[in-house]
Design a protein around this motif. Sequence first.
Motif, PDB file in Angstrom:
ATOM      1  N   VAL A  52      -9.107  -5.082   0.114  1.00  0.00           N
ATOM      2  CA  VAL A  52      -7.842  -5.078   0.838  1.00  0.00           C
ATOM      3  C   VAL A  52      -7.158  -6.444   0.822  1.00  0.00           C
ATOM      4  N   ARG A  53      -7.979  -7.500   0.745  1.00  0.00           N
ATOM      5  CA  ARG A  53      -7.433  -8.863   0.572  1.00  0.00           C
ATOM      6  C   ARG A  53      -8.275  -9.597  -0.456  1.00  0.00           C
ATOM      7  N   CYS A 190      -0.327  -2.516   0.043  1.00  0.00           N
ATOM      8  CA  CYS A 190      -1.680  -2.005   0.301  1.00  0.00           C
ATOM      9  C   CYS A 190      -2.326  -1.358  -0.925  1.00  0.00           C
ATOM     10  N   VAL A 192      -5.077   0.587  -0.748  1.00  0.00           N
ATOM     11  CA  VAL A 192      -5.914   1.741  -0.403  1.00  0.00           C
ATOM     12  C   VAL A 192      -5.582   3.027  -1.181  1.00  0.00           C
ATOM     13  N   THR A 266      -7.610   4.911  12.088  1.00  0.00           N
ATOM     14  CA  THR A 266      -6.531   4.074  12.539  1.00  0.00           C
ATOM     15  C   THR A 266      -5.267   4.927  12.546  1.00  0.00           C
ATOM     16  N   GLN A 295       2.404  -4.189  11.672  1.00  0.00           N
ATOM     17  CA  GLN A 295       2.499  -5.023  10.455  1.00  0.00           C
ATOM     18  C   GLN A 295       3.623  -6.054  10.519  1.00  0.00           C
ATOM     19  N   ARG A 307       7.159   0.974   5.431  1.00  0.00           N
ATOM     20  CA  ARG A 307       6.411   1.503   6.571  1.00  0.00           C
ATOM     21  C   ARG A 307       7.076   2.745   7.191  1.00  0.00           C
ATOM     22  N   ILE A 335       0.847  -8.552   9.595  1.00  0.00           N
ATOM     23  CA  ILE A 335       0.747  -9.367   8.373  1.00  0.00           C
ATOM     24  C   ILE A 335       1.783 -10.472   8.489  1.00  0.00           C
ATOM     25  N   PHE A 364      -3.248 -10.998   9.702  1.00  0.00           N
ATOM     26  CA  PHE A 364      -3.647 -11.316   8.325  1.00  0.00           C
ATOM     27  C   PHE A 364      -2.540 -12.066   7.606  1.00  0.00           C
ATOM     28  N   LYS A 365      -2.952 -13.017   6.762  1.00  0.00           N
ATOM     29  CA  LYS A 365      -1.983 -13.665   5.856  1.00  0.00           C
ATOM     30  C   LYS A 365      -1.794 -12.721   4.675  1.00  0.00           C
ATOM     31  N   SER A 367      -1.787 -11.117   1.301  1.00  0.00           N
ATOM     32  CA  SER A 367      -2.570 -11.393   0.094  1.00  0.00           C
ATOM     33  C   SER A 367      -2.137 -10.387  -0.974  1.00  0.00           C
TER      34      SER A 367
HETATM   35  N1  SAM Z   1      -4.165   2.420   7.077  1.00  0.00           N
HETATM   36  C1  SAM Z   1      -3.877   1.461   8.085  1.00  0.00           C
HETATM   37  C2  SAM Z   1      -2.367   1.186   8.133  1.00  0.00           C
HETATM   38  O1  SAM Z   1      -1.790   0.789   7.134  1.00  0.00           O
HETATM   39  O2  SAM Z   1      -1.760   1.322   9.178  1.00  0.00           O
HETATM   40  C3  SAM Z   1      -4.718   0.195   7.890  1.00  0.00           C
HETATM   41  C4  SAM Z   1      -5.482  -0.040   6.586  1.00  0.00           C
HETATM   42  S1  SAM Z   1      -5.883  -1.666   6.009  1.00  0.00           S
HETATM   43  C5  SAM Z   1      -7.407  -1.309   5.308  1.00  0.00           C
HETATM   44  C6  SAM Z   1      -6.227  -2.672   7.380  1.00  0.00           C
HETATM   45  C7  SAM Z   1      -5.229  -3.763   7.570  1.00  0.00           C
HETATM   46  O3  SAM Z   1      -5.307  -4.738   6.562  1.00  0.00           O
HETATM   47  C8  SAM Z   1      -3.789  -3.306   7.518  1.00  0.00           C
HETATM   48  O4  SAM Z   1      -3.379  -2.695   8.709  1.00  0.00           O
HETATM   49  C9  SAM Z   1      -3.044  -4.565   7.215  1.00  0.00           C
HETATM   50  O5  SAM Z   1      -2.676  -5.253   8.382  1.00  0.00           O
HETATM   51  C10 SAM Z   1      -4.070  -5.393   6.445  1.00  0.00           C
HETATM   52  N2  SAM Z   1      -3.707  -5.477   5.019  1.00  0.00           N
HETATM   53  C11 SAM Z   1      -3.654  -4.480   4.122  1.00  0.00           C
HETATM   54  N3  SAM Z   1      -3.250  -4.937   2.915  1.00  0.00           N
HETATM   55  C12 SAM Z   1      -3.050  -6.276   3.057  1.00  0.00           C
HETATM   56  C13 SAM Z   1      -2.626  -7.307   2.174  1.00  0.00           C
HETATM   57  N4  SAM Z   1      -2.303  -7.050   0.904  1.00  0.00           N
HETATM   58  N5  SAM Z   1      -2.543  -8.567   2.675  1.00  0.00           N
HETATM   59  C14 SAM Z   1      -2.860  -8.822   3.958  1.00  0.00           C
HETATM   60  N6  SAM Z   1      -3.254  -7.886   4.826  1.00  0.00           N
HETATM   61  C15 SAM Z   1      -3.359  -6.622   4.394  1.00  0.00           C
END
Ligand code: SAM
Length: 507
Positions: A52-53, A190, A192, A266, A295, A307, A335, A364-365, A367
């Motif tokens: 994820v980062r 993201c 995921v 979540t 976020q 979003r 973020i 989170f910063k 990434s």
């Molecule tokens: N599915 C959830 C959502 O988006 O609402 C969360 C999934 S993610 C695994 C967990 C968190 O990691 C996110 O809510 C986001 O704040 C952070 N995150 C995800 N991608 C990121 C990135 N590229 N850089 C920094 N933080 C990130």
Amino acid sequence: MSQGRTLYLETMGCQMNALDSELTLGALMADGYRVTEDMAAADLVVLNTCSVRQHAEDKVYSRLGNLKRPADRNAQQIVAVIGCMAERDGDGLIEKMPHVDILCGPGELHRLPSLIHDVRSTHGRAVALSGRLRDRSTGVRHVPAHDDLESLDSGRTFGRTAHAATPKVFGRHQAYVRITRGCNKYCTFCVVPYTRGPERHRPPGQIVEEVRRLAASGVVEVTLLGQTVNHYRYPADSGAGETSFSDLLRRVHDEVPELPRLRFVTSFPRDFTDEALEVMAASPRICKYLHIPAQSGSDTVLKRMNRGYTAEEYLSLLERARSIMPDICLAGDMIVGFSGESEADFLLSMDLLREAKYKNCFIFKYSPRPDTVADNRLPDDVPDEEKRRRNNDMLSLQAGISLANNRAMLDRTVEVLAEGPSKSAIKAQESEQTRGQEVDPQATLRDQLVGRTQGDQIVVFTGAPEMVGRILQVTITAATPYTLHGDVADTGAAPSPTGHSLTVVGN
Ligand code: SAM
């Protein structure tokens, strides 16, 4: 069978990975493996990875680097990289780390035991990735009974203690239950949807049955899991109508009355219905807690993130939740330093934090993740130093908000599920040992327990080991931003002697 062989398993990342690890561990233990904490000597090393980062991926490379050539490394050792990074980096990872024998993505985990057997007998390599998961999906998908990956969840062993072998990772009285796999949101930052594939929902009957069996085996708290858990839906067998998230919550709560606590993570803001809030409010054993990432507090940034809501819409959801459940605890994710985030955008995020008054917020910063829309189309134009400064500013704002929330708990008596010995007590004991002082190894641990309220607040209190797994009444006597301290007012009923479960204690 792999009778007598040893396995070292390390889990990085989110709750979904923790659950995958538990299920994978159960399958490998059924195959004869026993767990070791000695990575170099293990017959099998499994790293369950997160993408994820960048930081999470760097950690995996560092672990793999440690394994490359240690003199004491088991010569027969098989190294398996599983989870999101295996899926994302694919063959690239094997090229960089030639001592990796197996790559297995999160969509292929049911195949891991047979991949290990293949590698042992052929001395070759095995790669099981679901490149097909990258297919974009907008429709509702459900998991059919014959779905191969479903066998990972439905093959869960109840009343066995796979987790007992890894007490540092898993608590005994809590369990995760997956209700949805994958994600269709395609937030531009993201990874995921690319690593876990499109959203697929598990049949409600199977979920209820899994929760029932966990409760029967002594689990006190079940957390339903999904990347966007509240987007759950499953078509009725008749083809007419569907089970929505609020229907599922109601079913699990009402059909498993012996389960003391039910939670879910979540949540995705846009998908939260008032009906789901009302089911929460009307169901005493559903924890009044929402982890609901915003976020950003800037509409322009939210739009660039894809979003699908504005800051005002988000805040009005929190307001609705609080008006229906005044005691609800809210947690968020933010973020900082996303592409194009100006100082004015950042200040809007700070404003959102002030209004949201989260119990806690993960910050989170940004990434950039390879192949995401943001990485392909939007510049990573906030300098790292600036991201760090915004991150620190936001952390200190949130610390003040969390402290004020926690101080409001002083003198209240709240319900706490005792999870185990307090980590800070363990640390204190370890530091006494490092300073060469003689300590009774059980003394501090016996005294200091940690637990959580319904609202997921961490509470440290003095208690006895037999209280672990019980729901206690604790009066709050002191507060820091991240922890409450209290005294036990009522010790509750003893947990079921068949206690079994698996979950990560802490975040
Ligand atoms: N599915 C959830 C959502 O988006 O609402 C969360 C999934 S993610 C695994 C967990 C968190 O990691 C996110 O809510 C986001 O704040 C952070 N995150 C995800 N991608 C990121 C990135 N590229 N850089 C920094 N933080 C990130």
